[in-house]
Design a protein around this motif. Structure first.
Motif, mmCIF file in Angstrom:
data_model
loop_
_atom_site.group_PDB
_atom_site.id
_atom_site.type_symbol
_atom_site.label_atom_id
_atom_site.label_comp_id
_atom_site.label_asym_id
_atom_site.label_seq_id
_atom_site.Cartn_x
_atom_site.Cartn_y
_atom_site.Cartn_z
ATOM 1 N N GLY A 58 0.842 -1.085 -0.095
ATOM 2 C CA GLY A 58 -0.017 0.064 0.066
ATOM 3 C C GLY A 58 0.861 1.384 -0.207
ATOM 4 O O GLY A 58 2.233 1.357 0.229
ATOM 5 N N ASN A 59 0.050 2.612 -0.260
ATOM 6 C CA ASN A 59 0.885 3.696 -0.173
ATOM 7 C C ASN A 59 0.884 4.186 1.015
ATOM 8 O O ASN A 59 -0.188 4.923 1.506
ATOM 9 C CB ASN A 59 0.488 4.583 -1.371
ATOM 10 N N PRO A 60 2.100 4.460 1.805
ATOM 11 C CA PRO A 60 2.127 5.024 3.212
ATOM 12 C C PRO A 60 1.846 6.366 3.392
ATOM 13 O O PRO A 60 1.386 7.117 4.234
ATOM 14 C CB PRO A 60 3.381 4.635 3.624
ATOM 15 N N ASN A 61 2.029 7.127 2.044
ATOM 16 C CA ASN A 61 1.806 8.540 2.222
ATOM 17 C C ASN A 61 0.497 8.840 2.258
ATOM 18 O O ASN A 61 0.052 10.244 2.498
ATOM 19 C CB ASN A 61 2.297 9.070 0.963
ATOM 20 N N GLU A 62 -0.791 8.037 1.980
ATOM 21 C CA GLU A 62 -2.043 8.366 2.094
ATOM 22 C C GLU A 62 -2.402 8.618 3.510
ATOM 23 O O GLU A 62 -2.941 9.753 3.788
ATOM 24 C CB GLU A 62 -2.743 7.135 1.491
ATOM 25 N N GLU A 63 -1.880 7.790 4.482
ATOM 26 C CA GLU A 63 -2.106 8.112 5.837
ATOM 27 C C GLU A 63 -1.245 9.210 6.260
ATOM 28 O O GLU A 63 -1.763 10.011 7.219
ATOM 29 C CB GLU A 63 -1.384 6.889 6.674
ATOM 30 N N VAL A 64 -0.194 9.746 5.827
ATOM 31 C CA VAL A 64 0.396 10.777 6.301
ATOM 32 C C VAL A 64 -0.054 12.004 5.963
ATOM 33 O O VAL A 64 -0.397 13.120 6.494
ATOM 34 C CB VAL A 64 1.839 10.881 5.450
ATOM 35 N N ALA A 65 -0.858 12.197 4.633
ATOM 36 C CA ALA A 65 -1.503 13.307 4.094
ATOM 37 C C ALA A 65 -2.727 13.594 4.836
ATOM 38 O O ALA A 65 -3.083 14.535 5.112
ATOM 39 C CB ALA A 65 -1.968 12.851 2.475
ATOM 40 N N ARG A 66 -3.404 12.230 5.452
ATOM 41 C CA ARG A 66 -4.385 12.454 6.169
ATOM 42 C C ARG A 66 -4.162 12.995 7.448
ATOM 43 O O ARG A 66 -5.023 14.073 7.941
ATOM 44 C CB ARG A 66 -5.240 10.945 6.366
ATOM 45 N N PHE A 67 -3.108 12.771 8.024
ATOM 46 C CA PHE A 67 -2.577 13.235 9.206
ATOM 47 C C PHE A 67 -2.455 14.872 9.323
ATOM 48 O O PHE A 67 -2.840 15.652 9.956
ATOM 49 C CB PHE A 67 -1.139 12.816 9.932
ATOM 50 N N TYR A 68 -1.834 15.107 8.298
ATOM 51 C CA TYR A 68 -1.626 16.533 8.027
ATOM 52 C C TYR A 68 -2.750 17.323 7.613
ATOM 53 O O TYR A 68 -2.962 18.570 8.036
ATOM 54 C CB TYR A 68 -0.401 16.784 7.414
ATOM 55 N N ALA A 69 -3.737 16.867 6.859
ATOM 56 C CA ALA A 69 -5.085 17.484 6.278
ATOM 57 C C ALA A 69 -5.841 17.722 7.663
ATOM 58 O O ALA A 69 -6.356 18.879 7.949
ATOM 59 C CB ALA A 69 -5.603 16.650 5.526
ATOM 60 N N LEU A 70 -5.855 16.788 8.601
ATOM 61 C CA LEU A 70 -6.516 16.909 9.911
ATOM 62 C C LEU A 70 -5.898 18.207 10.853
ATOM 63 O O LEU A 70 -6.675 18.940 11.246
ATOM 64 C CB LEU A 70 -6.515 15.655 10.874
ATOM 65 N N ALA A 71 -4.557 17.830 10.589
ATOM 66 C CA ALA A 71 -3.789 19.240 11.604
ATOM 67 C C ALA A 71 -4.076 20.513 11.077
ATOM 68 O O ALA A 71 -4.298 21.511 11.823
ATOM 69 C CB ALA A 71 -2.143 18.893 11.484
ATOM 70 N N LEU A 72 -4.377 20.773 9.579
ATOM 71 C CA LEU A 72 -4.626 21.970 9.305
ATOM 72 C C LEU A 72 -6.068 22.309 9.615
ATOM 73 O O LEU A 72 -6.236 23.410 9.609
ATOM 74 C CB LEU A 72 -4.611 21.920 7.604
ATOM 75 N N THR A 73 -6.868 21.357 9.679
ATOM 76 C CA THR A 73 -8.268 21.503 10.023
ATOM 77 C C THR A 73 -8.400 22.015 11.439
ATOM 78 O O THR A 73 -9.070 23.077 11.798
ATOM 79 C CB THR A 73 -8.968 20.353 9.824
ATOM 80 N N ALA A 74 -7.791 21.552 12.339
ATOM 81 C CA ALA A 74 -7.744 21.945 13.806
ATOM 82 C C ALA A 74 -6.936 23.159 13.817
ATOM 83 O O ALA A 74 -7.541 23.993 14.682
ATOM 84 C CB ALA A 74 -6.949 20.881 14.482
ATOM 85 N N GLU A 75 -6.071 23.597 13.087
ATOM 86 C CA GLU A 75 -5.401 24.800 13.210
ATOM 87 C C GLU A 75 -6.451 26.288 12.575
ATOM 88 O O GLU A 75 -6.075 27.197 13.050
ATOM 89 C CB GLU A 75 -4.073 24.897 12.384
ATOM 90 N N ALA A 76 -7.383 25.634 11.738
ATOM 91 C CA ALA A 76 -8.617 26.562 11.388
ATOM 92 C C ALA A 76 -9.260 27.371 12.346
ATOM 93 O O ALA A 76 -9.938 27.908 12.230
ATOM 94 C CB ALA A 76 -9.185 26.072 10.252
#
Length: 421
Positions: A381-399
């Protein structure tokens, strides 16, 4: 009572849902990047003494747990007895503190990056239960903080309802619960999904990612879902491709061990649909977007630098400043061809400086879920999918406003007092 607390409960649930939208799962069951910590938690059946509570899932090794019990351990050469023999009743708390610090996989929400020679991460402001702190000395350097907040909900009493109030409660609260459920779903559905599975608006990128069964060689890990076409993947493997007329061999032939990293870098750039959290708008004639400060796993950056240190270049920033008069990039007048190590003395200098901070050297390792892997096995599988989700959620929280959590706490206390009236 139901109608009196309805507005407050609605606000509490919505704020709680928003607060929960922080990057949660990536902070669970993790180990710090510190001197004696394992990379990932796991069973350690032979943990010693007071560290044994973590034996089913620990970030420490058996030897670390043994050393934690010594008066002067080899871990940090720290002596509890610096003012005479410490009493055993006191010492056991320091041993337990050390076991928690070294062994616990449950401190993720309080892990912070630090720039220290012996560790890259520490814990900060961990809410230590007041009973545990009451019987021990302060442990500021470890990062513990006694918090009356932890016990607030446990010490607050609840109003005893009459039998008739209990009978009336279900039908009175049903509309409220339905409304709260709807509010929770609305407030939680603010994850930045627009940053996931996207392609940049750039010269050779597709408008949307999709399958590309015929991707070439090093770009094949992205064939199930790619932002590049098969033709682009083929061009990326050429010494001087038609994509940008850029040649790696501007200071003589680049060594194959080095060139493969640049090919992989290009495959990631052109093909990956998992770089959304780092995409930025730019005003360049050949692209409308670029990515910036992508956290590249430390092993990928280290091996790139190691394999290229003896190859030659004439510039430390390859984004600009080339002589293009011949149609392809040549070393500008006045520059000298030297080894990569001369222009990039450290892995960070290479990965961060080469493409004007497209990448940022991460303290995290491959498989951590917190850094982008340039290399991965597509069969797993592509491990970067999980990484992108992690940082997308972080950006959501920062908003969201920084004061939301304290607001929730204050409102909860008000509700507790209200119910006592």
């Amino acid at each position: 009572m139901a109608w009196k607390i309805t507005p407050l409960l609605c606000l509490l649930v919505c704020v709680a849902a928003v607060g929960a939208a922080r990057p949660g799962t990536q902070l669970l069951n993790v180990c710090m990047n510190a001197r004696y910590h394992k990379e990932k938690p796991g069973p350690e059946d032979k943990l010693h003494g007071q560290c044994s509570p973590w034996k089913k899932n620990a970030c420490c090794f058996v030897n670390t747990s043994i050393e934690a019990h010594k008066d002067i351990s080899s871990l940090y050469r720290f002596d509890w007895d610096h003012c005479g023999k410490m009493e055993p009743a006191c010492k056991r708390h320091f041993i337990q503190d050390t076991c928690l610090y070294e062994c616990s996989p449950n401190l993720g929400p309080w892990i912070r990056e630090v720039n220290q020679s012996w560790r890259k991460e520490r814990i900060l402001n961990v809410p230590l239960c007041k009973e545990d702190c009451q019987s021990c000395s302060p442990t500021e350097e470890r990062g513990m903080e006694v918090s009356s907040m932890d016990s607030m909900f446990w010490t607050a009493g609840w109003k005893e309802l009459t039998l008739q109030e209990r009978k009336d409660m279900p039908w009175k609260l049903t509309p409220l619960l339905l409304f709260l459920g709807w509010m929770t779903s609305v407030c939680s559905a603010r994850t930045r999904t627009d940053l996931l599975n996207v392609c940049m608006d750039a010269k050779h990128h597709k408008a949307e990612p999709g399958p590309e069964d015929k991707l070439h060689n090093q770009c094949t890990p992205w064939k199930k879902n790619a932002c590049c076409s098969a033709r682009v993947s083929q061009e990326l493997h050429k010494d001087t491709s038609s994509l940008y007329n850029f040649t790696w061999d501007h200071c003589g032939k680049m060594e194959p061990a080095c060139q493969r990293h640049f090919i992989q870098d290009n495959c990631l750039y052109e093909c990956s649909p998992n770089l959304g959290p780092w995409i930025q708008e730019v005003n360049q004639k050949w692209r409308k977007e670029r990515f910036l400060n992508v956290p590249l796993c430390k092993e990928d950056c280290q091996s790139w630098w190691e394999d290229c240190r003896t190859s030659y270049t004439c510039k430390s920033n390859w984004h600009r400043g080339w002589d293009w008069t011949s149609g392809s990039n040549k070393c500008p007048t006045g520059t000298i061809c030297r080894t990569f190590e001369a222009y990039f003395p450290t892995p960070a200098a290479l990965c961060e400086g080469l493409w004007s901070h497209s990448y940022k050297l991460s303290n995290y390792s491959r498989g951590s879920g917190r850094c982008i892997q340039m290399w991965f096995d597509p069969a797993l599988g592509n491990p970067n999918e999980e990484v992108a989700r992690f940082y997308a959620l972080a950006l959501t929280a920062e908003a969201w406003p920084q004061g939301i959590r304290p607001l929730l706490l204050c409102l909860a206390l008000m509700l507790s007092l209200w119910l006592h009236d």
